[in-house]
Each structure stands twice: as structure tokens, then as C-alpha cells.
Design an enzyme around this catalytic site. Structure first.
Site: not given
Ligand code: DSN
Length: 395
Positions: A43, A231
Site C-alpha cells: 500500500y 493495462r
């Protein structure tokens, strides 16, 4: 069947089919390694440094390594486009890049002048069913009956509607886009000029399409089409807009960045800087032109009569009035050829059926196609369409 059985089946489909979807491509093993790495565990809300005060800008601890990675990724993308624009590498996709780009300089209700989805634009360029069309007052410029962007119409609509932002960029447009001209129009009416270069970013990186850098205020892209990467999305902007763009991404529209995808974007940028990538893009353009020319020889109508980039649109209206784009897409699927139906200028059918198909050569060029392969494929598609016509007459 478990998850990996599905992955194996999809892998075989990708290996065996002829892939002509203009927005798809095949990534390298290194991109796969990066996006499948331990970085998915981290994170890292915020930015590597607080770019505006010089303090560390992450919310969580343990970010010292991903900080370096994100800074490296940004530097590589500036190198790809030889630019000193600010870059934000956190957008999860092209749509999230566009949402944040709008929110950085506009407030809901402001006017955007862009190209309609039916004429080759994109869902996030103001479609009524998308956030863009719901949040902003959209005005659309047209294309000429042949399918070229109507620059006089942009000029007229800009003067009449005084948009706060003019958007250039498309998902189904086969010609060079005149960024200089649209930039001048934007300046004349005091609008921001934004370019969504998602489809043609690889061509711009390789010098095969004029660059919007130095002209546009904000530039968005995806990294998985002609850039042949993971992507994801990117936003570039003039340095004076950096703070607005960064806060529109985080905390404005996204939470934690996908650090494994940022690693994939860094590998994509490394690859896009190589001479091999430039050669690949030159071959994409040659293959697309060869295939398009063959369709013309076979008697098909091509929107604008040709192509300058990695895609073209076959308009079936005159030559095959009883076949929709959807019919052709489905029949080609049965023969292992994958493409998508597409609206054509002056479309009479619904977008779900459409009267054309979009064909792109970026993915098959990665698989090694040369011009002769593209020509043979055009002939094969023609044979399949002729078979469909025969079947219709028999009924
Ligand atoms: N849906 C993509 C395309 O096919 O062009 C654009 O995001």
C-alpha cells in the site's frame, strides 16, 4: 474448472486466434513478471515525495523502495516522449485518467467540446451513459461525410459555446490528428486543450504521428494499446498544472496506487525507449496500410478511404447492406478472427449492431506479421464475408 484452468484456456485462445482488436496487444515476459510481482502487496497512498513541500508524501511506512520505483517510472515516461511535462503514473486505467484530468481543471457543469463516440470518440469523451456526459455539459464536433475530423466545425462550435476544455483523441479514427490546429482554436477561446492519445501513443513515442507535447495542456493515455504494455493509465500535464492533476488522482478520485502495475508501466517505458520498439511501430503502420489497401482492392469502402495509423474502419453500408458489423464480428469469431463492430459516419444502426468493423494490426505485428500476412488475412476475411452473403441469398 478452477481459476488457472480459465487462464490456460484464455492463453490458448490468445495463441491461436488472429487478434485484430485495435486496442489490444501482447505484452513481454518482463511486463508479466513485473505485474505478477510482490509489489501487489504494497500500500502506498500518496506520492513518493510531497512534490510541493519537499516532504515525504506517503501515508504508509515501508515505502522507501516503491518511492524510488515510482520516481524512476515517471522519469522513464518523460524520456519516452522527450518531454519535461509533469507525469502522474497512478491512474488505474484510461477512464480514471480522463476522470481525474477533467476534475483537475473543471467543475461539474462546465462545457467540454469533444468528438462523439459514434464518430470515433470514446465513452469517457462525453457519452450520455458515462460519468463524463452526466457531469459536464457536452458539445460535440462532427466529422465530414468521408469521416475526417471537421476542423471548421470545431472552430465554429468553440466560438459559439466557449468551452472550458477542448478534447482531441479517438478510439476509432484512422487519420493524423492536427493537434496544432485544435490547440490554436482552444487558445482563441481561452479553453484548456486536452489530448487523449491512448490509441496512438505508441506511434507518437516512435515519431510516426505528430506529438501533442508542447501544444496540449493535459495529455492522457493508456499503456496497453500501441504502447504494448501493462493495462493502465498515465496523465501528463504542463508543470503549472501538476498539483491540480496529482490531487485529482489522489485523494480526488483514487486511493492507493497499484505498485505492481506501476512496475509494469516502468518496464513498458523501458521497452518503448528502444530502437526495436520504433521498428515495431513502423511495421504496425506498414501492415495496417497493406491490409487496408487490400480491402480497397477487394471493393470495400474504408472510412476516409485509407489509414495513417494502426487501424482502419470497414464500412459495410453500401457493399453489404444486409450484414451488420455485429454479424461479421460473430462470424469471424467462429473462424478464430477477433475484431469489433463499429459505428460508421452517418450510422443508421444502433451501436449494438453497427454497420462497420474496426481492424487494427498492432497485436498481430507483435506476433511477427509482415505486409503479406496482413494481405492474406484481408483475403480470408473477404472469403468469410462472401460466404455470409451466399448464405443470406440461400435463405
Ligand atoms: N475500449 C477501448 C477501445 O477499444 O478503443 C478504448 O478504451
Amino acid at each position: 474448472m478452477n481459476t488457472f484452468d480459465f487462464i490456460e484456456l484464455e492463453k490458448r485462445r490468445q495463441q491461436n486466434n488472429i487478434e485484430l482488436i485495435a486496442s489490444e496487444n501482447f505484452v513481454s515476459e518482463n511486463v508479466m513478471r513485473a505485474v505478477g510481482s510482490c509489489l501487489t502487496n504494497k500500500y502506498a497512498e500518496g506520492y513518493p515525495t510531497d512534490r510541493y513541500s519537499g516532504n515525504k508524501g506517503r501515508y504508509y511506512g515501508g515505502c522507501e523502495i516503491v518511492n524510488g520505483l515510482e520516481e524512476y517510472c515517471c522519469a522513464k515516461w518523460r524520456e519516452v516522449f522527450s518531454t519535461d511535462y509533469h507525469v502522474n503514473v497512478q491512474p488505474h486505467a484510461g477512464s480514471s485518467a480522463n476522470l481525474a484530468a477533467y476534475m483537475s481543471v473543471l467543475t461539474p457543469g462546465d462545457t467540454i467540446l469533444s468528438m462523439d463516440l459514434n464518430n470515433g470518440g470514446h465513452l469517457t469523451h462525453g457519452s450520455s451513459v458515462n460519468f463524463s456526459g452526466k457531469l459536464f455539459n457536452m458539445v460535440f464536433y462532427s466529422v465530414t461525410p468521408e469521416g475526417y475530423i471537421d476542423y471548421d466545425d470545431i472552430e465554429k462550435k468553440a466560438a459559439e459555446n466557449k468551452p472550458k476544455l477542448i478534447l482531441a483523441g479517438a478510439s476509432a479514427y484512422s487519420r493524423i490528428i492536427d493537434f496544432e490546429r485544435i490547440g490554436t482554436i482552444a487558445k482563441s477561446c481561452g479553453a484548456y486543450f486536452m489530448v487523449d492519445m491512448a490509441h496512438i501513443a505508441g506511434l507518437i513515442a516512435a515519431g510516426e504521428h505528430p506529438s501533442p507535447f508542447g501544444i496540449a495542456d493535459i495529455i492522457t493515455t493508456t499503456t496497453h494499446k500501441t504502447l504494448r504494455g501493462t493495462r493502465g493509465g498515465l496523465i501528463f500535464c504542463r508543470p503549472e498544472l501538476a498539483k491540480k492533476v496529482d490531487s485529482a488522482i489522489f485523494p480526488g478520485t483514487q486511493g492507493g496506487p497499484l505498485m505492481h502495475i506501476i512496475a509494469g508501466k516502468a518496464v513498458t517505458a523501458e521497452e518503448a525507449c528502444t530502437p526495436e520498439f520504433k521498428e515495431y511501430i513502423r511495421q504496425v503502420v506498414k501492415n495496417t496500410k497493406a491490409m487496408c489497401d487490400e480491402f480497397i482492392k477487394l471493393g470495400y469502402d474504408i472510412v476516409t478511404g485509407g489509414t495513417d495509423n494502426h487501424l482502419f474502419l470497414v464500412d459495410l453500408t453500401r457493399t453489404h447492406p444486409d450484414l451488420s458489423g455485429k454479424d461479421v464480428q460473430n462470424e469471424l469469431d467462429r473462424h478464430g478472427i477477433t475484431l469489433n463492430k463499429n459505428c460508421v459516419p452517418g450510422e443508421k444502426r444502433s451501436p449494438a449492431k453497427a454497420s462497420g468493423v474496426r481492424i487494427g494490426c498492432a497485436a498481430m505485428t507483435t506476433k511477427g506479421w509482415k505486409e503479406e500476412d496482413a494481405i492474406q488475412c484481408a483475403r480470408k476475411i473477404d472469403e468469410i464475408i462472401a460466404g455470409m452473403e451466399k448464405e443470406l441469398r440461400r435463405k
